[in-house]
Design a protein around this motif. Sequence first.
Motif, PDB file in Angstrom:
ATOM      1  N   ILE A  79       0.831  -1.209   0.000  1.00 19.09           N
ATOM      2  CA  ILE A  79       0.000   0.000   0.000  1.00 19.09           C
ATOM      3  C   ILE A  79       0.861   1.253   0.000  1.00 19.09           C
ATOM      4  CG2 ILE A  79      -1.661   1.337   1.361  1.00 19.09           C
ATOM      5  CD1 ILE A  79      -2.629  -1.388   2.475  1.00 19.09           C
ATOM      6  N   SER A  80       1.965   1.208   0.762  1.00 19.04           N
ATOM      7  CA  SER A  80       2.787   2.401   0.947  1.00 19.04           C
ATOM      8  C   SER A  80       4.262   2.022   0.972  1.00 19.04           C
ATOM      9  CB  SER A  80       2.386   3.090   2.252  1.00 19.04           C
ATOM     10  OG  SER A  80       3.075   4.295   2.412  1.00 19.04           O
ATOM     11  N   SER A  81       4.856   1.882  -0.195  1.00 22.66           N
ATOM     12  CA  SER A  81       6.269   1.543  -0.293  1.00 22.66           C
ATOM     13  C   SER A  81       7.109   2.779  -0.023  1.00 22.66           C
ATOM     14  CB  SER A  81       6.571   0.994  -1.690  1.00 22.66           C
ATOM     15  OG  SER A  81       7.797   0.304  -1.701  1.00 22.66           O
ATOM     16  N   GLY A  82       8.330   2.581   0.441  1.00 21.82           N
ATOM     17  CA  GLY A  82       9.225   3.702   0.692  1.00 21.82           C
ATOM     18  C   GLY A  82       9.181   4.211   2.111  1.00 21.82           C
ATOM     19  N   LEU A  83       8.839   3.341   3.059  1.00 21.09           N
ATOM     20  CA  LEU A  83       8.789   3.723   4.466  1.00 21.09           C
ATOM     21  C   LEU A  83      10.135   3.490   5.136  1.00 21.09           C
ATOM     22  CD1 LEU A  83       5.377   2.068   5.402  1.00 21.09           C
ATOM     23  CD2 LEU A  83       5.805   4.486   4.920  1.00 21.09           C
ATOM     24  N   THR A  84      10.376   4.227   6.213  1.00 18.92           N
ATOM     25  CA  THR A  84      11.571   3.960   7.008  1.00 18.92           C
ATOM     26  C   THR A  84      11.305   2.733   7.879  1.00 18.92           C
ATOM     27  OG1 THR A  84      10.871   5.283   8.909  1.00 18.92           O
ATOM     28  CG2 THR A  84      12.094   6.431   7.136  1.00 18.92           C
ATOM     29  N   VAL A  85      12.355   2.181   8.470  1.00 20.12           N
ATOM     30  CA  VAL A  85      12.196   1.024   9.357  1.00 20.12           C
ATOM     31  C   VAL A  85      11.303   1.398  10.539  1.00 20.12           C
ATOM     32  CG1 VAL A  85      13.401  -0.593  10.878  1.00 20.12           C
ATOM     33  CG2 VAL A  85      14.370  -0.031   8.650  1.00 20.12           C
ATOM     34  N   ASN A  86      11.476   2.596  11.087  1.00 27.37           N
ATOM     35  CA  ASN A  86      10.641   3.036  12.209  1.00 27.37           C
ATOM     36  C   ASN A  86       9.165   3.105  11.818  1.00 27.37           C
ATOM     37  OD1 ASN A  86      12.882   3.267  13.838  1.00 27.37           O
ATOM     38  ND2 ASN A  86      13.033   5.486  13.643  1.00 27.37           N
ATOM     39  N   GLU A  87       8.880   3.706  10.679  1.00 31.29           N
ATOM     40  CA  GLU A  87       7.494   3.800  10.215  1.00 31.29           C
ATOM     41  C   GLU A  87       6.923   2.413   9.964  1.00 31.29           C
ATOM     42  OE1 GLU A  87       7.815   8.049   7.789  1.00 31.29           O
ATOM     43  OE2 GLU A  87       8.423   6.185   6.798  1.00 31.29           O
ATOM     44  N   LEU A  88       7.694   1.575   9.324  1.00 32.84           N
ATOM     45  CA  LEU A  88       7.254   0.215   9.030  1.00 32.84           C
ATOM     46  C   LEU A  88       6.999  -0.576  10.312  1.00 32.84           C
ATOM     47  CD1 LEU A  88       6.604  -1.625   6.675  1.00 32.84           C
ATOM     48  CD2 LEU A  88       9.032  -2.196   6.522  1.00 32.84           C
ATOM     49  N   SER A  89       7.819  -0.366  11.321  1.00 33.23           N
ATOM     50  CA  SER A  89       7.628  -1.040  12.608  1.00 33.23           C
ATOM     51  C   SER A  89       6.283  -0.682  13.227  1.00 33.23           C
ATOM     52  CB  SER A  89       8.746  -0.678  13.587  1.00 33.23           C
ATOM     53  OG  SER A  89       9.971  -1.195  13.167  1.00 33.23           O
ATOM     54  N   VAL A  90       5.907   0.594  13.146  1.00 35.85           N
ATOM     55  CA  VAL A  90       4.625   1.032  13.704  1.00 35.85           C
ATOM     56  C   VAL A  90       3.474   0.431  12.907  1.00 35.85           C
ATOM     57  CG1 VAL A  90       3.127   3.028  14.134  1.00 35.85           C
ATOM     58  CG2 VAL A  90       5.568   3.153  14.685  1.00 35.85           C
ATOM     59  N   PHE A  91       3.498   0.577  11.591  1.00 37.29           N
ATOM     60  CA  PHE A  91       2.401   0.081  10.756  1.00 37.29           C
ATOM     61  C   PHE A  91       2.271  -1.441  10.790  1.00 37.29           C
ATOM     62  CE2 PHE A  91       2.781   4.155   8.200  1.00 37.29           C
ATOM     63  CZ  PHE A  91       1.537   4.637   8.570  1.00 37.29           C
ATOM     64  N   ALA A  92       3.377  -2.147  10.853  1.00 39.21           N
ATOM     65  CA  ALA A  92       3.343  -3.616  10.851  1.00 39.21           C
ATOM     66  C   ALA A  92       3.246  -4.192  12.272  1.00 39.21           C
ATOM     67  CB  ALA A  92       4.571  -4.175  10.134  1.00 39.21           C
ATOM     68  N   VAL A  93       3.166  -3.310  13.259  1.00 38.10           N
ATOM     69  CA  VAL A  93       3.017  -3.699  14.665  1.00 38.10           C
ATOM     70  C   VAL A  93       4.091  -4.725  15.045  1.00 38.10           C
ATOM     71  CG1 VAL A  93       1.357  -4.337  16.460  1.00 38.10           C
ATOM     72  CG2 VAL A  93       0.523  -3.397  14.301  1.00 38.10           C
ATOM     73  N   THR A  94       5.343  -4.323  14.854  1.00 35.41           N
ATOM     74  CA  THR A  94       6.478  -5.206  15.090  1.00 35.41           C
ATOM     75  C   THR A  94       7.597  -4.419  15.766  1.00 35.41           C
ATOM     76  OG1 THR A  94       5.899  -6.462  13.111  1.00 35.41           O
ATOM     77  CG2 THR A  94       8.125  -6.755  13.934  1.00 35.41           C
ATOM     78  N   GLU A  95       8.238  -5.029  16.756  1.00 27.64           N
ATOM     79  CA  GLU A  95       9.374  -4.392  17.417  1.00 27.64           C
ATOM     80  C   GLU A  95      10.459  -4.084  16.387  1.00 27.64           C
ATOM     81  OE1 GLU A  95       9.794  -3.510  20.649  1.00 27.64           O
ATOM     82  OE2 GLU A  95       7.742  -4.152  21.082  1.00 27.64           O
ATOM     83  N   GLN A  96      11.162  -2.977  16.587  1.00 26.72           N
ATOM     84  CA  GLN A  96      12.174  -2.563  15.610  1.00 26.72           C
ATOM     85  C   GLN A  96      13.287  -3.590  15.462  1.00 26.72           C
ATOM     86  OE1 GLN A  96      13.499   1.453  16.036  1.00 26.72           O
ATOM     87  NE2 GLN A  96      14.884   1.317  14.298  1.00 26.72           N
ATOM     88  N   SER A  97      13.699  -4.240  16.564  1.00 21.30           N
ATOM     89  CA  SER A  97      14.766  -5.241  16.457  1.00 21.30           C
ATOM     90  C   SER A  97      14.304  -6.441  15.623  1.00 21.30           C
ATOM     91  CB  SER A  97      15.213  -5.699  17.848  1.00 21.30           C
ATOM     92  OG  SER A  97      14.125  -6.253  18.562  1.00 21.30           O
ATOM     93  N   THR A  98      13.068  -6.880  15.822  1.00 19.01           N
ATOM     94  CA  THR A  98      12.505  -7.965  15.014  1.00 19.01           C
ATOM     95  C   THR A  98      12.371  -7.519  13.565  1.00 19.01           C
ATOM     96  OG1 THR A  98      11.282  -8.816  16.912  1.00 19.01           O
ATOM     97  CG2 THR A  98      10.500  -9.495  14.732  1.00 19.01           C
ATOM     98  N   MET A  99      11.967  -6.268  13.378  1.00 20.30           N
ATOM     99  CA  MET A  99      11.794  -5.722  12.031  1.00 20.30           C
ATOM    100  C   MET A  99      13.107  -5.766  11.266  1.00 20.30           C
ATOM    101  SD  MET A  99       9.884  -4.347   9.713  1.00 20.30           S
ATOM    102  CE  MET A  99       8.397  -4.025  10.629  1.00 20.30           C
ATOM    103  N   SER A 100      14.182  -5.316  11.887  1.00 26.26           N
ATOM    104  CA  SER A 100      15.481  -5.275  11.200  1.00 26.26           C
ATOM    105  C   SER A 100      15.927  -6.670  10.781  1.00 26.26           C
ATOM    106  CB  SER A 100      16.530  -4.624  12.098  1.00 26.26           C
ATOM    107  OG  SER A 100      16.204  -3.273  12.301  1.00 26.26           O
ATOM    108  N   ARG A 101      15.796  -7.644  11.678  1.00 27.43           N
ATOM    109  CA  ARG A 101      16.187  -9.025  11.340  1.00 27.43           C
ATOM    110  C   ARG A 101      15.308  -9.583  10.232  1.00 27.43           C
ATOM    111  NH1 ARG A 101      16.230  -9.361  16.863  1.00 27.43           N
ATOM    112  NH2 ARG A 101      14.328 -10.622  16.882  1.00 27.43           N
ATOM    113  N   THR A 102      14.025  -9.318  10.310  1.00 26.96           N
ATOM    114  CA  THR A 102      13.095  -9.825   9.295  1.00 26.96           C
ATOM    115  C   THR A 102      13.389  -9.197   7.944  1.00 26.96           C
ATOM    116  OG1 THR A 102      11.416 -10.156  11.004  1.00 26.96           O
ATOM    117  CG2 THR A 102      10.658 -10.145   8.719  1.00 26.96           C
ATOM    118  N   LEU A 103      13.668  -7.901   7.930  1.00 34.03           N
ATOM    119  CA  LEU A 103      13.986  -7.224   6.672  1.00 34.03           C
ATOM    120  C   LEU A 103      15.260  -7.771   6.039  1.00 34.03           C
ATOM    121  CD1 LEU A 103      13.074  -3.515   7.490  1.00 34.03           C
ATOM    122  CD2 LEU A 103      11.785  -5.137   6.065  1.00 34.03           C
ATOM    123  N   ASP A 104      16.244  -8.142   6.873  1.00 38.64           N
ATOM    124  CA  ASP A 104      17.469  -8.763   6.337  1.00 38.64           C
ATOM    125  C   ASP A 104      17.110 -10.011   5.536  1.00 38.64           C
ATOM    126  OD1 ASP A 104      19.073  -6.825   7.522  1.00 38.64           O
ATOM    127  OD2 ASP A 104      19.635  -8.098   9.235  1.00 38.64           O
TER     128      ASP A 104
END
Length: 172
Positions: A73-98
């Motif tokens: 829906i909204s490509s081009g988000l920062t990791v912080n923004e994506l963490s909020v929208f995807a309801v995921t902790e930032q540390s989990t987000m970073s590992r998942t994005l890798d």
Amino acid sequence: MTSERARFQRGVLVRTDGEAEAAIPSMGEIGLQQFAPYLLNRISARWNANMAEALRAHDMTTTKMRILAVLSISSGLTVNELSVFAVTEQSTMSRTLDGMEEQGFIRRQPRPDDMRVREVHITEAGRSAFARVWPMVYEMFVRMFEGIDDDEYQAFAKTLHKVLANIRRHDI
């Protein structure tokens, strides 16, 4: 928002106005079946468990599905923004994005106007992966609201938005 508590028709939320604590109902008087945070947790836990089980057949996790859903829906988000929208902790987000980057589902690139900020973009492979699971996700969503008409659903969503605004820590 005032410091006073509003009163529900059934007396679950009562006005305290600094009166003695005895004026507020006990948990027993409210009951778990009328305590909205309890109900929200039960619904969320069951949804997440059902989703995780269904996504396993597609070699996908709930976190990956949420990330792909948001980015579709909204490509081009920062990791912080994506963490909020995807309801995921930032540390989990970073590992998942890798892992998702290795799978070719996303790409991270510097923001054109600020090279210090990295944006996350969905790729065609990511769009295809989400398109494969979306019908199953949508069917689960529809089943969850079986017997609830559109007006009830719209009122429910409106109420949830009000509750979210009351507890929100982020602007998004």
